[in-house]
Design an enzyme around this catalytic site. Sequence first.
Site, PDB file in Angstrom:
ATOM      1  CD  GLU A 124      -2.808   1.240   0.108  1.00 15.19           C
ATOM      2  OE1 GLU A 124      -3.706   0.410  -0.008  1.00 15.19           O
ATOM      3  OE2 GLU A 124      -2.630   2.156  -0.725  1.00 15.19           O
TER       4      GLU A 124
ATOM      5  CD  GLU B 248      15.281  11.934  -3.187  1.00 12.36           C
ATOM      6  OE1 GLU B 248      16.452  11.899  -2.768  1.00 12.36           O
ATOM      7  OE2 GLU B 248      14.331  11.355  -2.643  1.00 12.36           O
TER       8      GLU B 248
ATOM      9  CE  LYS C 291       5.193   7.043  -6.057  1.00 12.27           C
ATOM     10  NZ  LYS C 291       5.371   8.472  -5.727  1.00 12.27           N
TER      11      LYS C 291
HETATM   12  N1  HSE Z   1       9.548  10.894  -4.619  1.00 11.40           N
HETATM   13  C1  HSE Z   1       8.153  10.655  -4.412  1.00 11.40           C
HETATM   14  C2  HSE Z   1       7.363  11.912  -4.692  1.00 11.40           C
HETATM   15  C3  HSE Z   1       7.807  10.211  -3.036  1.00 11.40           C
HETATM   16  O1  HSE Z   1       7.934  12.982  -4.919  1.00 11.40           O
HETATM   17  O2  HSE Z   1       6.139  11.810  -4.704  1.00 11.40           O
HETATM   18  C4  HSE Z   1       8.029   8.766  -2.807  1.00 11.40           C
HETATM   19  O3  HSE Z   1       7.228   7.976  -3.630  1.00 11.40           O
END
Ligand code: HSE
Length: 436
Positions: A126, A187, A202
Amino acid sequence: MGYNVGLLGLGTVGTGTAKIMLDSVGRHPLLEEISIVRVGVRNPDKAREVEFETGVLTDDLASIVTDPNIDIIVELIGGVDQALDYILTAIDHGKHVVTANKAVISRHGDEIFTAANAKGVYVLLEAAVAGGIPVLTPLKQALGVNRINRVTGIINGTTNYILTRMKNEGANFDDVLADAQRLGYAEADPTADVDGLDAADKITILASLAFGGRINLKDVYCEGIRKIAAADIAYAEKLGFTIKLLAIAQGRRPASGAMPDEIELKVHPTLLPKHHPLATVDGVNNAVLVEADPLGEVMFYGPGAGEGATASAVVSDIVSIVATLKSGTSTNDNGNPLLRCSHEHYTRVASMDQSVSRFYARILTQDRPSVIGQIGLAFGEHGVSLESVVQIDVHDRGAEIVVITHKVSEGEFQAALQALNALEAVVSIPSVLRVW
Ligand code: HSE
């Protein structure tokens, strides 16, 4: 009888997971029956926000996934190869797995779920999509009696944060990205987020649940937000749209209502009409809009990342597994069908050429008579009908013309663009975006 968890990784999400599990008062009563017995970390001597009894922390992660005393492995180390190895070893040793790792599932879901089904264990994830927002469990359970026609998500918080600030401040992508990195919202290497790769991982997982088939990640069309200029955001606003990085999975079902053989799967910036339910999802928030029959539209909205939010999803998966184990459902009898992965075939992904949408194009031209006519003609000759044409600005570099087309196939639109580029009056076409 209690249930034992082995945690791999004690970073942000691991720490949040431990905090919930070590402070169970007022939460689900099953938490009282679950213990974190081992935690795998790189450096057991490092100072931590949460305290464990002596001997719980170890740097020997391989020994956790084979430990006969452990029922559930929670994989929160991220990355692909090492995580895959631990997950497969855990499954091989008859352990259930909870993971927040979208990358390993979108690339190796086939291997992982085939192994899990053969071994009669559950793999729940999830937290891998939209962080704390429950969306995979609803797709498997509460929405499972519906026929899903489309899933559309804002499922990357970093890009949504950047686009929201560009809109609010009229700022450029590079400046907002640099500031977001400074503030810790993006990041140091922003590639996975800004190029749409994280959203592609996703949507592959969402589509697999919505349309009941495995999906090849490489088939997902993926375009990020690097090329979006402040000018595009401003023009979109003037025309009544807001620009969002959307991940879309849709499939046309046959008359019988059966699952589609082929689906469209794409991640790209999109001009959304301001009245669209996803248009007001701003900042780091995520949202997933599911169009289901007979339910209609249902939208899941909330924090898509962060310690507590993501940990909430992780711990809810642990509790779901424990609840099933406690109910005595035999995992040898294929287990709880609401938890296990129930498909083993692949769903085809349609080629992008066939995808149909409206388009926005920003065209720089010479400022002289008949340019708009030539542009209209070039589009028309390729079957592209224009919904609106606006000459937005004239400056020393020429005129800036923005067109929005009616719905047209990707293939026809690209052919029209080539014809446009060949026109002498067209200086350049800096932006082409899809319109909802
Ligand atoms: N790097 C992802 C985002 C979060 O910016 O939504 C982790 O899935």
